[in-house]
Design an enzyme around this catalytic site. Sequence first.
Site, PDB file in Angstrom:
ATOM      1  N   GLU A 458       0.842  -1.223   0.000  1.00 46.05           N
ATOM      2  CA  GLU A 458       0.000   0.000   0.000  1.00 46.05           C
ATOM      3  C   GLU A 458       0.868   1.261   0.000  1.00 46.05           C
ATOM      4  OE1 GLU A 458      -3.148   0.780  -0.259  1.00 46.05           O
ATOM      5  OE2 GLU A 458      -3.980  -1.236  -0.328  1.00 46.05           O
TER       6      GLU A 458
HETATM    7  C1  LIG Z   1       2.775  -9.597   0.635  1.00 47.34           C
HETATM    8  C2  LIG Z   1       2.499  -8.511  -0.361  1.00 47.34           C
HETATM    9  C3  LIG Z   1       1.198  -8.265  -0.739  1.00 47.34           C
HETATM   10  C4  LIG Z   1       0.936  -7.318  -1.732  1.00 47.34           C
HETATM   11  N1  LIG Z   1      -0.346  -7.172  -2.198  1.00 47.34           N
HETATM   12  C5  LIG Z   1      -0.551  -6.420  -3.313  1.00 47.34           C
HETATM   13  C6  LIG Z   1      -1.825  -6.393  -3.963  1.00 47.34           C
HETATM   14  O1  LIG Z   1      -2.776  -7.036  -3.525  1.00 47.34           O
HETATM   15  N2  LIG Z   1      -1.966  -5.667  -5.086  1.00 47.34           N
HETATM   16  C7  LIG Z   1      -0.937  -4.954  -5.617  1.00 47.34           C
HETATM   17  O2  LIG Z   1      -1.134  -4.326  -6.639  1.00 47.34           O
HETATM   18  N3  LIG Z   1       0.272  -4.944  -5.027  1.00 47.34           N
HETATM   19  C8  LIG Z   1       0.499  -5.653  -3.897  1.00 47.34           C
HETATM   20  N4  LIG Z   1       1.727  -5.671  -3.300  1.00 47.34           N
HETATM   21  C9  LIG Z   1       2.815  -4.930  -3.927  1.00 47.34           C
HETATM   22  C10 LIG Z   1       3.294  -3.775  -3.103  1.00 47.34           C
HETATM   23  O3  LIG Z   1       2.373  -2.729  -3.127  1.00 47.34           O
HETATM   24  C11 LIG Z   1       4.686  -3.408  -3.643  1.00 47.34           C
HETATM   25  O4  LIG Z   1       5.581  -4.428  -3.224  1.00 47.34           O
HETATM   26  C12 LIG Z   1       5.136  -2.065  -3.206  1.00 47.34           C
HETATM   27  O5  LIG Z   1       4.363  -1.055  -3.799  1.00 47.34           O
HETATM   28  C13 LIG Z   1       6.604  -1.818  -3.532  1.00 47.34           C
HETATM   29  O6  LIG Z   1       6.903  -2.140  -4.858  1.00 47.34           O
HETATM   30  P1  LIG Z   1       8.163  -3.084  -5.174  1.00 47.34           P
HETATM   31  O7  LIG Z   1       8.034  -4.306  -4.361  1.00 47.34           O
HETATM   32  O8  LIG Z   1       8.266  -3.212  -6.630  1.00 47.34           O
HETATM   33  O9  LIG Z   1       9.400  -2.277  -4.590  1.00 47.34           O
HETATM   34  P2  LIG Z   1      10.132  -1.051  -5.293  1.00 47.34           P
HETATM   35  O10 LIG Z   1       9.147  -0.091  -5.818  1.00 47.34           O
HETATM   36  O11 LIG Z   1      11.162  -1.573  -6.228  1.00 47.34           O
HETATM   37  O12 LIG Z   1      10.850  -0.384  -4.044  1.00 47.34           O
HETATM   38  C14 LIG Z   1      12.048  -0.910  -3.451  1.00 47.34           C
HETATM   39  C15 LIG Z   1      12.580   0.115  -2.457  1.00 47.34           C
HETATM   40  O13 LIG Z   1      12.931   1.318  -3.155  1.00 47.34           O
HETATM   41  C16 LIG Z   1      12.228   2.434  -2.612  1.00 47.34           C
HETATM   42  N5  LIG Z   1      11.847   3.330  -3.700  1.00 47.34           N
HETATM   43  C17 LIG Z   1      11.223   3.018  -4.847  1.00 47.34           C
HETATM   44  N6  LIG Z   1      11.021   4.119  -5.589  1.00 47.34           N
HETATM   45  C18 LIG Z   1      11.511   5.150  -4.883  1.00 47.34           C
HETATM   46  C19 LIG Z   1      11.600   6.551  -5.114  1.00 47.34           C
HETATM   47  N7  LIG Z   1      11.108   7.121  -6.219  1.00 47.34           N
HETATM   48  N8  LIG Z   1      12.177   7.319  -4.156  1.00 47.34           N
HETATM   49  C20 LIG Z   1      12.647   6.767  -3.020  1.00 47.34           C
HETATM   50  N9  LIG Z   1      12.597   5.454  -2.759  1.00 47.34           N
HETATM   51  C21 LIG Z   1      12.038   4.655  -3.678  1.00 47.34           C
HETATM   52  C22 LIG Z   1      11.012   1.875  -1.911  1.00 47.34           C
HETATM   53  O14 LIG Z   1      10.565   2.728  -0.870  1.00 47.34           O
HETATM   54  C23 LIG Z   1      11.548   0.536  -1.401  1.00 47.34           C
HETATM   55  O15 LIG Z   1      12.177   0.706  -0.167  1.00 47.34           O
HETATM   56  C24 LIG Z   1       1.999  -6.570  -2.277  1.00 47.34           C
HETATM   57  C25 LIG Z   1       3.306  -6.789  -1.821  1.00 47.34           C
HETATM   58  C26 LIG Z   1       3.567  -7.755  -0.902  1.00 47.34           C
HETATM   59  C27 LIG Z   1       4.996  -7.993  -0.483  1.00 47.34           C
END
Ligand SMILES: Cc1cc2nc3c(=O)[nH]c(=O)nc-3n(C[C@H](O)[C@H](O)[C@H](O)COP(=O)(O)OP(=O)(O)OC[C@H]3O[C@@H](n4cnc5c(N)ncnc54)[C@H](O)[C@@H]3O)c2cc1C
Length: 607
Positions: A458
């Site tokens: 989220e």
């Molecule tokens: C168990 C679980 C359930 C989930 N359920 C859902 C769901 O039902 N539906 C859905 O759509 N998604 C879901 N998600 C996805 C979740 O919303 C994402 O994992 C989350 O938004 C982060 O994206 P990412 O994992 O690609 O990490 P990334 O976006 O790659 O981020 C990695 C790190 O980099 C940082 N970062 C990224 N961009 C920036 C920036 N511009 N500036 C500073 N820091 C940055 C982040 O804060 C983080 O610490 C779920 C995830 C998990 C683990």
Amino acid sequence: MSLRPTVDFLLNDWLGVEALNQRERFADHSRETFDAVLDTCERIAREKYAPFNRTVDTQEPHFDGERVVLPQATHDAHQAYAESGMLSAAQDYRLGGMQLPYTVEAAANAFFAMASVSIGSGMLTVGNANLLMAHGSEAQRRVFALNEFAGRWSGTMCLSEPQAGSSLSDVATRAVPDGEGFMDDPLGPRFRLKGNKMWISAGEHELTENIVHLVLAKIPGPDGKLPPGVKGISLFVVPKKLVDASAQLTGERNDVALAGLNHKCGWRGTTNTLLNFGEGKFPVRGAAGAIGYLVGQPGEGLRCMFHMMNEARIGVGMAATMLGMAGYHASLDYAKNRPQGRPVGPEGKDPSRPQSRIIEHADVKRMLLAQKSYCEGALALELYCARLVDEQHTGAPEAADEARLLLEVLTPIAKSWPSEWCLEANSLAIQVHGGYGYTRDFPVEQYWRDNRLNMIHEGTHGIQAMDLLGRKVLMENGRGLQLLAQRVNATIQRAIHTPELAAHANALGQALAQVGAATKAAWATANPAEALANAVPYLQAFGHTVLAWIWLDVALAALAAPDSPARTGRLGAMRFFFHYELPKTGAWLAVVSRRDPTCAELPEEAF
Ligand SMILES: Cc1cc2nc3c(=O)[nH]c(=O)nc-3n(C[C@H](O)[C@H](O)[C@H](O)COP(=O)(O)OP(=O)(O)OC[C@H]3O[C@@H](n4cnc5c(N)ncnc54)[C@H](O)[C@@H]3O)c2cc1C
């Protein structure tokens, strides 16, 4: 130990939630009806959720080649939850709902989150259906949303993709019109979707007859390219099994395939999936491509999704809070029973003296009081925000608008603060248990693992922080921040004349002034890269200031109540927060105000 007295105190003595029944929408309700809902949820959580929390952790969902298998307990809990009517609790009577205030709904759902967060209590399904009620066509509301409220079908939110997590503008799922006459489908403009969605919670299971996916995708332009940025994102409703306009299954499987289950650190009672849309595993009418119906207007997908974000984020904050609370209750129980060590000082030197129970040691009390101040403070914050949601929906126009704006500012805190500090509470709960806490013989390690998710999904912690400092405190010329400051100052004014609270009121006033000054200093050069480089310390300081305000306000209500151990405990937790926690804001705000470049400027090769 029961959560109920805390919930009752916050709802009734502090928020005065019963007054909501003076509003037309809630006129049939009373303290008795609110209590009856809480009683029912408390009972179902105790009987159908809590006993199976470890079961769903150890019996992870698995795919048997045809279907995803979950423990029977999950099926039973889901059925009991659906039968309780909670999925449609907030809906109109004419739709089969109870017209329950959101504040009471949120409080009632807290019991399930504490008993077994990952068995789940329909947060995604209700959010999905609420979105369709707000943005869907009449047919989409009737066919999809109503069947979700009835518990017949469940819902998902499909935003993330393997290459697009925080950065949703990079969503690459494509949606193209499904042949001639695509505009004439009774369920809405019909498209074919192709793409991969990652991390989709509850994306595949057999708990319900059908799964209603809400999917973000882009409609290519005339050149065949996907429109850039978030403005190019549209929203589609994509059922796992196709249905007709009277909500009957047509017998056709939609082209949505499970590519794999993710094996998670915690929260294992809910499946988490990689879904392939439109790859041809289940061709529909002879062709690859998942059938999806446009919701709202093209390009408005993210705006529609954000409609439900406030409630979803309060839901995440509440889940984090209740996991923290579960650990607090478990470690309190343990500390009362574990004999270890003797008192500090001469009397403790006598080995013939029986050992103390660890709750008698000051440091164990510190760890317990920290947990209490984080978790009960966070619960108060979540219920306060839930009350703002009710105000936004049912208040007089000016009050409703204020509530809307306050929620804009407070939502990043409601989501992030418990995710960080109630997770810390779970760590302290393990610490209170010593080595036993690090084993699977006690529940606290699972609470920590379950809670570790909340800083990630989220919107990650970092993204929430940038939303707060980069957008929310600036929007409408800072009016949201001013409104919040007015509310904080109103509490300070009430507390300053109360001898037990006057010093804390002053400390809060100073912290608030420092947050205001740091906000200005962060933006003094009007350079977002400088301002936002320390957005997380800003979020932490802002959150701690908000929690200090909440605790001061709760303390005013506690002081008005008769003397009791619970009252002493609330005032003790409030004092802990002011003495041990609020002073941390100075260090966090110092780097914000200096626009400290230590992190931002360190070259990559120096790491
Ligand atoms: C168990 C679980 C359930 C989930 N359920 C859902 C769901 O039902 N539906 C859905 O759509 N998604 C879901 N998600 C996805 C979740 O919303 C994402 O994992 C989350 O938004 C982060 O994206 P990412 O994992 O690609 O990490 P990334 O976006 O790659 O981020 C990695 C790190 O980099 C940082 N970062 C990224 N961009 C920036 C920036 N511009 N500036 C500073 N820091 C940055 C982040 O804060 C983080 O610490 C779920 C995830 C998990 C683990």
